[in-house]
Design a protein around this motif. Structure first.
Motif, PDB file in Angstrom:
ATOM      1  N   THR A 250       7.667 -25.891 -11.443  1.00  0.00           N
ATOM      2  CA  THR A 250       8.362 -27.154 -11.702  1.00  0.00           C
ATOM      3  C   THR A 250       9.687 -27.138 -10.957  1.00  0.00           C
ATOM      4  OG1 THR A 250       7.345 -27.578 -13.857  1.00  0.00           O
ATOM      5  CG2 THR A 250       9.505 -28.538 -13.473  1.00  0.00           C
ATOM      6  N   TRP A 251       9.746 -27.847  -9.837  1.00  0.00           N
ATOM      7  CA  TRP A 251      11.013 -27.992  -9.130  1.00  0.00           C
ATOM      8  C   TRP A 251      11.596 -29.382  -9.327  1.00  0.00           C
ATOM      9  CZ3 TRP A 251      11.732 -31.656  -5.300  1.00  0.00           C
ATOM     10  CH2 TRP A 251      10.580 -32.205  -4.709  1.00  0.00           C
ATOM     11  N   ALA A 252      10.791 -30.305  -9.845  1.00  0.00           N
ATOM     12  CA  ALA A 252      11.302 -31.624 -10.213  1.00  0.00           C
ATOM     13  C   ALA A 252      11.880 -31.545 -11.626  1.00  0.00           C
ATOM     14  CB  ALA A 252      10.171 -32.646 -10.135  1.00  0.00           C
ATOM     15  N   GLY A 253      12.305 -32.673 -12.154  1.00  0.00           N
ATOM     16  CA  GLY A 253      12.979 -32.676 -13.438  1.00  0.00           C
ATOM     17  C   GLY A 253      12.057 -32.423 -14.613  1.00  0.00           C
ATOM     18  N   ILE A 254      12.572 -31.721 -15.610  1.00  0.00           N
ATOM     19  CA  ILE A 254      11.885 -31.487 -16.877  1.00  0.00           C
ATOM     20  C   ILE A 254      12.277 -32.601 -17.840  1.00  0.00           C
ATOM     21  CG2 ILE A 254      11.653 -29.891 -18.820  1.00  0.00           C
ATOM     22  CD1 ILE A 254      12.560 -27.667 -16.779  1.00  0.00           C
ATOM     23  N   THR A 255      11.309 -33.073 -18.625  1.00  0.00           N
ATOM     24  CA  THR A 255      11.548 -34.166 -19.567  1.00  0.00           C
ATOM     25  C   THR A 255      11.245 -33.686 -20.976  1.00  0.00           C
ATOM     26  OG1 THR A 255      11.054 -35.859 -17.922  1.00  0.00           O
ATOM     27  CG2 THR A 255      10.819 -36.499 -20.234  1.00  0.00           C
ATOM     28  N   ILE A 256      12.044 -34.144 -21.936  1.00  0.00           N
ATOM     29  CA  ILE A 256      11.870 -33.692 -23.314  1.00  0.00           C
ATOM     30  C   ILE A 256      11.844 -34.877 -24.273  1.00  0.00           C
ATOM     31  CG2 ILE A 256      12.918 -32.389 -25.211  1.00  0.00           C
ATOM     32  CD1 ILE A 256      13.882 -30.380 -23.187  1.00  0.00           C
ATOM     33  N   ARG A 260      10.271 -35.053 -31.152  1.00  0.00           N
ATOM     34  CA  ARG A 260       9.046 -34.281 -31.375  1.00  0.00           C
ATOM     35  C   ARG A 260       9.157 -32.836 -30.910  1.00  0.00           C
ATOM     36  NH1 ARG A 260       6.908 -39.461 -29.579  1.00  0.00           N
ATOM     37  NH2 ARG A 260       5.704 -40.422 -31.258  1.00  0.00           N
ATOM     38  N   GLY A 261      10.162 -32.547 -30.100  1.00  0.00           N
ATOM     39  CA  GLY A 261      10.290 -31.192 -29.595  1.00  0.00           C
ATOM     40  C   GLY A 261       9.249 -30.832 -28.565  1.00  0.00           C
ATOM     41  N   ILE A 262       8.804 -31.813 -27.774  1.00  0.00           N
ATOM     42  CA  ILE A 262       7.826 -31.561 -26.711  1.00  0.00           C
ATOM     43  C   ILE A 262       8.545 -31.586 -25.364  1.00  0.00           C
ATOM     44  CG2 ILE A 262       5.693 -32.298 -25.608  1.00  0.00           C
ATOM     45  CD1 ILE A 262       4.926 -33.752 -28.120  1.00  0.00           C
ATOM     46  N   ALA A 263       8.270 -30.585 -24.542  1.00  0.00           N
ATOM     47  CA  ALA A 263       8.787 -30.549 -23.179  1.00  0.00           C
ATOM     48  C   ALA A 263       7.646 -30.824 -22.206  1.00  0.00           C
ATOM     49  CB  ALA A 263       9.415 -29.194 -22.877  1.00  0.00           C
ATOM     50  N   TYR A 264       7.920 -31.671 -21.227  1.00  0.00           N
ATOM     51  CA  TYR A 264       6.911 -32.061 -20.239  1.00  0.00           C
ATOM     52  C   TYR A 264       7.338 -31.521 -18.866  1.00  0.00           C
ATOM     53  CZ  TYR A 264       5.762 -35.322 -23.984  1.00  0.00           C
ATOM     54  OH  TYR A 264       5.437 -35.861 -25.209  1.00  0.00           O
ATOM     55  N   PHE A 265       6.414 -30.819 -18.226  1.00  0.00           N
ATOM     56  CA  PHE A 265       6.698 -30.164 -16.952  1.00  0.00           C
ATOM     57  C   PHE A 265       5.782 -30.725 -15.862  1.00  0.00           C
ATOM     58  CE2 PHE A 265       7.706 -27.283 -20.363  1.00  0.00           C
ATOM     59  CZ  PHE A 265       8.949 -26.767 -20.008  1.00  0.00           C
ATOM     60  N   PRO A 266       6.339 -31.318 -14.806  1.00  0.00           N
ATOM     61  CA  PRO A 266       5.527 -31.720 -13.648  1.00  0.00           C
ATOM     62  C   PRO A 266       5.372 -30.524 -12.720  1.00  0.00           C
ATOM     63  CG  PRO A 266       7.795 -32.450 -13.361  1.00  0.00           C
ATOM     64  CD  PRO A 266       7.758 -31.693 -14.668  1.00  0.00           C
ATOM     65  N   LEU A 267       4.164 -30.045 -12.550  1.00  0.00           N
ATOM     66  CA  LEU A 267       3.947 -28.791 -11.827  1.00  0.00           C
ATOM     67  C   LEU A 267       3.493 -29.027 -10.393  1.00  0.00           C
ATOM     68  CD1 LEU A 267       2.433 -26.785 -14.745  1.00  0.00           C
ATOM     69  CD2 LEU A 267       4.415 -26.091 -13.406  1.00  0.00           C
ATOM     70  N   GLY A 268       3.841 -28.081  -9.540  1.00  0.00           N
ATOM     71  CA  GLY A 268       3.571 -28.193  -8.124  1.00  0.00           C
ATOM     72  C   GLY A 268       2.292 -27.511  -7.698  1.00  0.00           C
ATOM     73  N   SER A 269       2.083 -27.514  -6.392  1.00  0.00           N
ATOM     74  CA  SER A 269       0.878 -26.931  -5.818  1.00  0.00           C
ATOM     75  C   SER A 269       1.017 -25.417  -5.729  1.00  0.00           C
ATOM     76  CB  SER A 269       0.619 -27.529  -4.432  1.00  0.00           C
ATOM     77  OG  SER A 269       1.789 -27.434  -3.631  1.00  0.00           O
ATOM     78  N   PRO A 270      -0.107 -24.710  -5.679  1.00  0.00           N
ATOM     79  CA  PRO A 270      -0.064 -23.247  -5.571  1.00  0.00           C
ATOM     80  C   PRO A 270       0.011 -22.811  -4.118  1.00  0.00           C
ATOM     81  CG  PRO A 270      -2.319 -23.966  -5.876  1.00  0.00           C
ATOM     82  CD  PRO A 270      -1.478 -25.219  -5.830  1.00  0.00           C
ATOM     83  N   THR A 271       0.297 -21.542  -3.914  1.00  0.00           N
ATOM     84  CA  THR A 271       0.277 -21.004  -2.557  1.00  0.00           C
ATOM     85  C   THR A 271      -1.177 -20.714  -2.139  1.00  0.00           C
ATOM     86  OG1 THR A 271       0.515 -18.758  -3.424  1.00  0.00           O
ATOM     87  CG2 THR A 271       2.522 -19.901  -2.826  1.00  0.00           C
TER      88      THR A 271
END
Length: 753
Positions: A250-256, A260-271
C-alpha cells in the motif's frame, strides 16, 4: 478464484464482534477541519466549510505564500492544519510549523536524510487531554516522531525518536534499500498504521502492512500481503513465493472507518510488474482492496480487482467512504478507483459489490512460462471513467509532424491489441489505460453524505514489449564503457537508449550529473527513488562507473559485438530462470504530448445513488494549444488531486497550464481559475482559522513539457505577479515553489456553517 471473499464464518460474526451498525461517514467526522492527510480518516478530500461558495469564489485572493526552496521531492504535499497551526515540508525538506492565518514560521525541524521523505503528507496524533501532540513522517527507511508543539524529536519513541522500517519483514534488513512510502501512514487511536513503497523490481521487499504504538514505536501487528504458510491466500501463490516476491504494498492512502474500526488498504501489484512466471496463481493480496480490523490487523474481507497482475494496475488512490441510497435503503459503501478506469463500489462491512461484478474472459499470454489469468472482474456499474481502448483511429490529431503521426498510427496498427487486459508480450503490446493512466494518487474525492465521488484521471496509453533481462556478467573496458554497459542492462528500458527519458514521470538523464550532483545520483541508484527501484545488485564500483558514463556519454564507445550480445542475451544462464522486463512504455510524440487524441485528463462526477456518471469534463488545458484556440484538451499528466466542499465547489490544480480552478460540483462548469507562478501538484486543503476559510495548494516549477509554455514562466528570474507573495532568494531569483494560500477579501467573509 472468487472476486471477493469475506472469510467464511468470520463475516457472519463481524457484526457482533465489532458492534457494527449503519453509521454514516458524515456522522463519524464533521469534515470542518483538515487535521489528517486528505482531510480526514475517511480520505474523502471533502470540507464541510461553506464560506467560499459558488456565488463568491471569483473573489478569491491570495492571502499568503510560503516558499519551500528547491526541493526535488516536493511534488504534492497535502498540508495538515491543527487549530491555528499548519504543518508542511519546507526548505531542504525540513518539517515546518506555520501560523495557518499568516504563513509565519513557528518552528523548523531539519532532517538528517532530507532527500527521501514522506513528501505527500504527514500524520498527526494527540492524547485525549491534548498534552501530548506528535507528528509522524518517514525519511529513508526510518519512521520518526517529533513534538508537534516544538518540532523536537521524541526520544522515547523507538530508538531515540525513530523506528527502522526494514526490521521485521523476513528479509535481511541490510538488503532492503527501498521501503518508506511518500504517502504518510494513518493514525487510528494509539496506532500509526503504515504502508510502504517497496519498488516492484525483481528482489524488492514485501509490502507487509504494520501498525506501531504511537508512544513507544513498538510493533503492534503485522499483516503479510504475500501470505505465509497456513495463512489465508497462501494457495494463490507458488509455495515459496513469500520468500522472494516483493511489492503487493500500500503506497497510496490508507482509509479508516473510525466508528467501526475497519482499515481499508489499496494494494499494489507484485514483483515483477509485467511478468509473473515465478508467481503463478491469482496472487492474493495483490491488487486488492483489503479490509482489516484496524486495532488487531486481522483479516475481514478482500476484493481483488486484477488477478495475477501483468500491467502494473495497482490501486494508486485511497478508498473513499460514503453513504448512498440503494434499493430504497441507506448503505455505507467504500469506493475504489483503479488505474484501469473502473470504479469499484462495495459494501464497506462485507465487501459485497453493490452492483454485480462479473468475471469475463480476457486474452491469454504468448510469453514462455507465463500463465495469465483466463478471466478478470468487470463491474456492470458504474461505467468506467477512463478510455479503455486505443486504436489507429485514436491518434492525436495535434501531432505537428504528419510523418510522425503516421509512424505512430502504424505502430498502433501493428501492435498486439486485444483490448483491456491484453498481456504484455515479446512484441509491441498496447496497454490502455496505460500503467501511468487512469486514477493515480490523490485522484478521487467524495461528498460522503450526498453519495457522489469525483475522479481526476488520465487517458495515457502505454506500449509494452518484454525482453529477457540479461544476467550479470564480468565487465571490461574503461569506467565509462563499463558504465554504458551497466546503463543498457539496468536503465535503458525506462530512461531510453539515448538518456532522453519518458517525461514527465521518467526524467531525461542528459546532463543529469551537473543538474543534481553525484551524491544524489548515487543515493537514487542505491536506495531507489519512486517510481525508480533500488538496484541492489550494483556494487559501489558499478555505480561509480555508471556516473562516469552519465558525466560524459560521448566517451563511452561500446564495441559493436558487446552491444549485440546485450540486445540478444541468452535465454538462461547457469540454470537461473529467465527474467523478462519492459519499460513503462509511455506513448508520447516528440512534442511531448500523448499519442492518443484528447482529452488527456478528465474530471468525472459519479452519482452512486444511481450508479451513473452525472457529468464528465476535460480537466485543464495545455497552454500552447489553448493559445492557438485548441481547447478542451485536458491537462497533460496532472499530479495530485482534488478537494470538494459543501460550498458546491471542486478545487483542482493542473500542471501543463499552471492553473488552479474551482469547478461547480453539480455541473463541472469552471467558476474560477487562477494562473500560478508554479505548477500545482498536490491535493488542495481547505481549512478555517478565526472564522475565515482558506484554500492552500502546493506548487513547484515542473518539468517543461513540449506543448506547454509554462516552463518559461516558471523559470523566469522575474518575481511572479503582484499578489503571488513570492520572495527572492540569495541569487535574486523569485522563489515560486511552495504553498499558495487563498481566501476571500475581508468584506466578503461571513461565518461558515
Amino acid at each position: 478464484m472468487a472476486v471477493a471473499a469475506a472469510g467464511g464464518a468470520l463475516a457472519a460474526a463481524m457484526a457482533g464482534y465489532f458492534s457494527f451498525g449503519r453509521v454514516s461517514a458524515a456522522e463519524s467526522h464533521d469534515h470542518k477541519t483538515w487535521t489528517e492527510y486528505e482531510g480526514s480518516l475517511d480520505s474523502s478530500q471533502y470540507s464541510a466549510l461553506k464560506q467560499i461558495d459558488k456565488s463568491n469564489v471569483t473573489h478569491l485572493q491570495q492571502a499568503w505564500f510560503y516558499p519551500a526552496g528547491n526541493n526535488g521531492l516536493l511534488f504534492g504535499f497535502n498540508p495538515v492544519v491543527v487549530g491555528n497551526t499548519m504543518y508542511v515540508i519546507g526548505k531542504n525538506n525540513a518539517i515546518v510549523a506555520l501560523d495557518a492565518a499568516t504563513g509565519k514560521e513557528i518552528w523548523v525541524h531539519d532532517n538528517d536524510n532530507p532527500r527521501f521523505i514522506t513528501h505527500r503528507g504527514i500524520s498527526y496524533w494527540q492524547s485525549k487531554d491534548g498534552s501530548d501532540r506528535r507528528l509522524f513522517f518517514g525519511t529513508g527507511y526510518l519512521l520518526h516522531a517529533i513534538d508537534a508543539s516544538t518540532g523536537k524529536a521524541i526520544d522515547s519513541f523507538g530508538d531515540h525518536g525513530s523506528v527502522d522500517l526494514r526490521v521485521g519483514l523476513g528479509r535481511d534488513p541490510n538488503s532492503i534499500h527501498q521501503i518508506q512510502s511518500g504517502t504518510p501512514g494513518r493514525v487510528f487511536e494509539n496506532l500509526i498504521i503504515m504502508g510502504s513503497a517497496t519498488g516492484e523490481e525483481y528482489g524488492s521487499p514485501p509490502g507487509d502492512l504494520r501498525a506501531y504504538d504511537v508512544r513507544t514505536g513498538k510493533l503492534v501487528w503485522t499483516f503479510h500481503t504475500v501470505p505465509h504458510p497456513g495463512e489465508f491466500g497462501y494457495g494463490t501463490w507458488p509455495k515459496d513465493a513469500w520468500k522472494y516476491i516483493g511489492g503487493t504494498n500500500t503506497w497510496a492512502g490508507i482509509t479508516i472507518d473510525e466508528k467501526r474500526g475497519i482499515a481499508y488498504f489499496p494494494l499494489g501489484s507484485p514483483t515483477y510488474d509485467f511478468y509473473g512466471a515465478d508467481r503463478a496463481g491469482a496472487d492474493l493480496f495483490s491488487d486488492c482492496l483489503l479490509a482489516l480490523d484496524a486495532r488487531a490487523g486481522k483479516y475481514l474481507w478482500h476484493f481483488q480487482a486484477v488477478h495475477h497482475d501483468l500491467w502494473d494496475y495497482d490501486f494508486a488512490s485511497s478508498p473513499k467512504l460514503l453513504t448512498i441510497r440503494h434499493n430504497g435503503k441507506k448503505v455505507d459503501v467504500v469506493a475504489q478507483a483503479g488505474k484501469n478506469g473502473f470504479l469499484y463500489v462495495l459494501d464497506r462491512v462485507t465487501g459485497k459489490p453493490i452492483w454485480p461484478i462479473v468475471e469475463r474472459p480476457v486474452p491469454p499470454s504468448d510469453v514462455p512460462g507465463e500463465h495469465a489469468s483466463p478471466t478478470q472482474p468487470f463491474p456492470t456499474a458504474p461505467p468506467p471513467f477512463a478510455r479503455q481502448s486505443f486504436t489507429p483511429n485514436d491518434i492525436d490529431p495535434y501531432i505537428a509532424d504528419p510523418a510522425e503521426r503516421e509512424k505512430i498510427r502504424k505502430e498502433v496498427a501493428d501492435a498486439r491489441n486485444l483490448g483491456l487486459f491484453t498481456p504484455p508480450g515479446l512484441t509491441n503490446t498496447i496497454e490502455m489505460p496505460g500503467n501511468g493512466g487512469g486514477a493515480n494518487w490523490g485522484a478521487s474525492a467524495a461528498d460522503p453524505a450526498a453519495g457522489f465521488v469525483y475522479i481526476q484521471s488520465k487517458n495515457a496509453p502505454s506500449m509494452l514489449k518484454l525482453e529477457p533481462k540479461a544476467p550479470r556478467r564480468p565487465l571490461s573496458g574503461s569506467p565509462a564503457i563499463q558504465g554504458r554497459i551497466l546503463y543498457l542492462q539496468n536503465c535503458r528500458m525506462c530512461h531510453m537508449s539515448e538518456l532522453q527519458g519518458q517525461p514527465p514521470s521518467i526524467p531525461s538523464l542528459i546532463n543529469i550529473v551537473p543538474r543534481i550532483g553525484v551524491d544524489r545520483i548515487r543515493s537514487a541508484v542505491t536506495n531507489g527513488l519512486s517510481p525508480m527501484p533500488a538496484f541492489t545488485d550494483l556494487t559501489p564500483g558499478d555505480v561509480d562507473s555508471l556516473i562516469t558514463y552519465l558525466t560524459d556519454p560521448s566517451s563511452a564507445q561500446v564495441p559493436p559485438g558487446v552491444l549485440a550480445r546485450l540486445k540478444s542475451p541468452p535465454q538462461s544462464e547457469g540454470g537461473a530462470p529467465v527474467r523478462y522486463w519492459t519499460g513503462y512504455g509511455y506513448m508520447d510524440s516528440t512534442d511531448g504530448l500523448p499519442a492518443v487524441r484528447p482529452p488527456w485528463s478528465t474530471l468525472t462526477a459519479y452519482d452512486l445513488n444511481k450508479g451513473t456518471i452525472a457529468w464528465q469534463v476535460p480537466l485543464g488545458e495545455v497552454s500552447r494549444l489553448a493559445a492557438k484556440g485548441i481547447t478542451d484538451t485536458g491537462s497533460y499528466w496532472p499530479r495530485g488531486g482534488v478537494a470538494v466542499t459543501a460550498g458546491g465547489l471542486i478545487f483542482a490544480g493542473t500542471k501543463s497550464d499552471s492553473m488552479i480552478r474551482a469547478y461547480d460540483k453539480d455541473t463541472g462548469k469552471v467558476l474560477w481559475e487562477k494562473e500560478m507562478p508554479a505548477a500545482p501538484e498536490g491535493i488542495p486543503a481547505v481549512y478555517e482559522v478565526d472564522g475565515r476559510e482558506y484554500l492552500v495548494v502546493c506548487a513547484r516549477p515542473g518539468a517543461v513539457l513540449a506543448g506547454s509554455d509554462a516552463g518559461s514562466r516558471q523559470n523566469s528570474e522575474q518575481a511572479p505577479g503582484p499578489d503571488a507573495g513570492a520572495s527572492a532568494n540569495s541569487s535574486g531569483k523569485a522563489e515560486v515553489q511552495g504553498y499558495y494560500v487563498f481566501a476571500l477579501p475581508s468584506g466578503d467573509q461571513s461565518s461558515s456553517h
